[in-house]
Write a protein that holds these residues in place. Structure first.
Motif, PDB file in Angstrom:
ATOM      1  N   SER A  14      57.318  51.030 -10.488  1.00  0.00           N
ATOM      2  CA  SER A  14      57.564  50.099  -9.451  1.00  0.00           C
ATOM      3  C   SER A  14      59.181  50.828  -8.418  1.00  0.00           C
ATOM      4  O   SER A  14      58.138  50.817  -7.394  1.00  0.00           O
ATOM      5  N   GLU A  15      60.341  51.511  -8.591  1.00  0.00           N
ATOM      6  CA  GLU A  15      61.068  52.298  -8.154  1.00  0.00           C
ATOM      7  C   GLU A  15      60.538  53.860  -7.557  1.00  0.00           C
ATOM      8  O   GLU A  15      60.249  54.598  -6.337  1.00  0.00           O
ATOM      9  N   ALA A  16      60.424  53.938  -8.559  1.00  0.00           N
ATOM     10  CA  ALA A  16      59.847  55.551  -8.802  1.00  0.00           C
ATOM     11  C   ALA A  16      58.064  55.535  -7.410  1.00  0.00           C
ATOM     12  O   ALA A  16      58.065  56.402  -6.272  1.00  0.00           O
ATOM     13  N   ARG A  17      56.887  54.376  -7.552  1.00  0.00           N
ATOM     14  CA  ARG A  17      56.012  54.237  -6.738  1.00  0.00           C
ATOM     15  C   ARG A  17      56.300  54.075  -5.331  1.00  0.00           C
ATOM     16  O   ARG A  17      55.958  54.357  -4.274  1.00  0.00           O
ATOM     17  N   ARG A  18      57.666  53.768  -4.989  1.00  0.00           N
ATOM     18  CA  ARG A  18      57.956  53.206  -4.166  1.00  0.00           C
ATOM     19  C   ARG A  18      59.040  54.223  -3.231  1.00  0.00           C
ATOM     20  O   ARG A  18      59.000  54.120  -2.125  1.00  0.00           O
ATOM     21  N   MET A  19      59.548  54.907  -4.054  1.00  0.00           N
ATOM     22  CA  MET A  19      59.843  56.332  -3.198  1.00  0.00           C
ATOM     23  C   MET A  19      59.208  57.459  -2.902  1.00  0.00           C
ATOM     24  O   MET A  19      59.092  57.884  -1.670  1.00  0.00           O
ATOM     25  N   ARG A  20      58.242  56.513  -3.135  1.00  0.00           N
ATOM     26  CA  ARG A  20      56.983  58.013  -2.961  1.00  0.00           C
ATOM     27  C   ARG A  20      56.419  57.951  -1.467  1.00  0.00           C
ATOM     28  O   ARG A  20      55.886  58.223  -1.013  1.00  0.00           O
ATOM     29  N   ASN A  21      55.928  55.864  -2.024  1.00  0.00           N
ATOM     30  CA  ASN A  21      54.813  56.005  -0.917  1.00  0.00           C
ATOM     31  C   ASN A  21      56.565  56.093   0.407  1.00  0.00           C
ATOM     32  O   ASN A  21      55.630  56.785   1.473  1.00  0.00           O
ATOM     33  N   ARG A  22      57.458  55.637   0.235  1.00  0.00           N
ATOM     34  CA  ARG A  22      58.842  55.790   1.103  1.00  0.00           C
ATOM     35  C   ARG A  22      58.672  57.180   2.380  1.00  0.00           C
ATOM     36  O   ARG A  22      58.942  57.020   3.068  1.00  0.00           O
ATOM     37  N   ALA A  23      58.326  58.157   0.583  1.00  0.00           N
ATOM     38  CA  ALA A  23      58.396  59.625   1.943  1.00  0.00           C
ATOM     39  C   ALA A  23      57.181  59.919   2.280  1.00  0.00           C
ATOM     40  O   ALA A  23      57.337  60.687   2.454  1.00  0.00           O
ATOM     41  N   ARG A  24      55.923  59.407   1.468  1.00  0.00           N
ATOM     42  CA  ARG A  24      54.747  59.657   2.267  1.00  0.00           C
ATOM     43  C   ARG A  24      54.363  59.641   3.968  1.00  0.00           C
ATOM     44  O   ARG A  24      53.974  59.314   4.798  1.00  0.00           O
ATOM     45  N   LYS A  25      55.587  57.872   3.818  1.00  0.00           N
ATOM     46  CA  LYS A  25      55.204  57.277   4.719  1.00  0.00           C
ATOM     47  C   LYS A  25      55.747  57.879   6.118  1.00  0.00           C
ATOM     48  O   LYS A  25      56.026  58.010   7.302  1.00  0.00           O
ATOM     49  N   SER A  26      57.299  58.571   5.531  1.00  0.00           N
ATOM     50  CA  SER A  26      58.338  58.849   6.212  1.00  0.00           C
ATOM     51  C   SER A  26      57.489  60.100   7.406  1.00  0.00           C
ATOM     52  O   SER A  26      57.589  60.589   8.200  1.00  0.00           O
ATOM     53  N   ARG A  27      56.750  60.997   6.124  1.00  0.00           N
ATOM     54  CA  ARG A  27      55.811  62.186   6.369  1.00  0.00           C
ATOM     55  C   ARG A  27      55.354  61.949   7.497  1.00  0.00           C
ATOM     56  O   ARG A  27      55.060  62.609   8.563  1.00  0.00           O
TER      57      ARG A  27
END
Length: 92
Positions: A14-27
């Motif tokens: 879950s933490e890995a997915r959260r960070m991945r999604n956060r990076a995508r949204k930020s981009r």
């Protein structure tokens, strides 16, 4: 905190997915911000270039499931509309 082995794994996933999604949204948000800056600066050529890039980034973000596809479609539509209005204003 998780106690079972499977729950610990789930927490890590879950933490890995959260960070991945956060990076995508930020981009995605950064691309949108740059496009809107180009629109405010009345730079038609730059805005058109940034629209192509931004559209691609938004579509990829939706394809990965980070945002809903309808949300992506709405964002792309609104940004395209702004760029088209800028082009119309420049040619008039």
């Amino acid at each position: 905190m998780a106690n079972h082995k499977s729950a610990l794994k789930r927490a890590k996933q879950s933490e890995a997915r959260r960070m991945r999604n956060r990076a995508r949204k930020s981009r995605m948000k950064t691309a949108i911000r740059k496009l809107e800056e180009a629109i405010r600066a009345n730079a038609v050529a730059e805005a058109e270039q940034r629209l192509r890039e931004t559209t691609s980034i938004i579509a990829k973000t939706a394809a990965k499931g980070t945002i809903h596809r309808n949300t992506a479609s709405r964002k792309i539509s609104r940004l395209s509309k702004k760029v088209n209005m800028l082009k119309a204003a420049q040619s008039a």
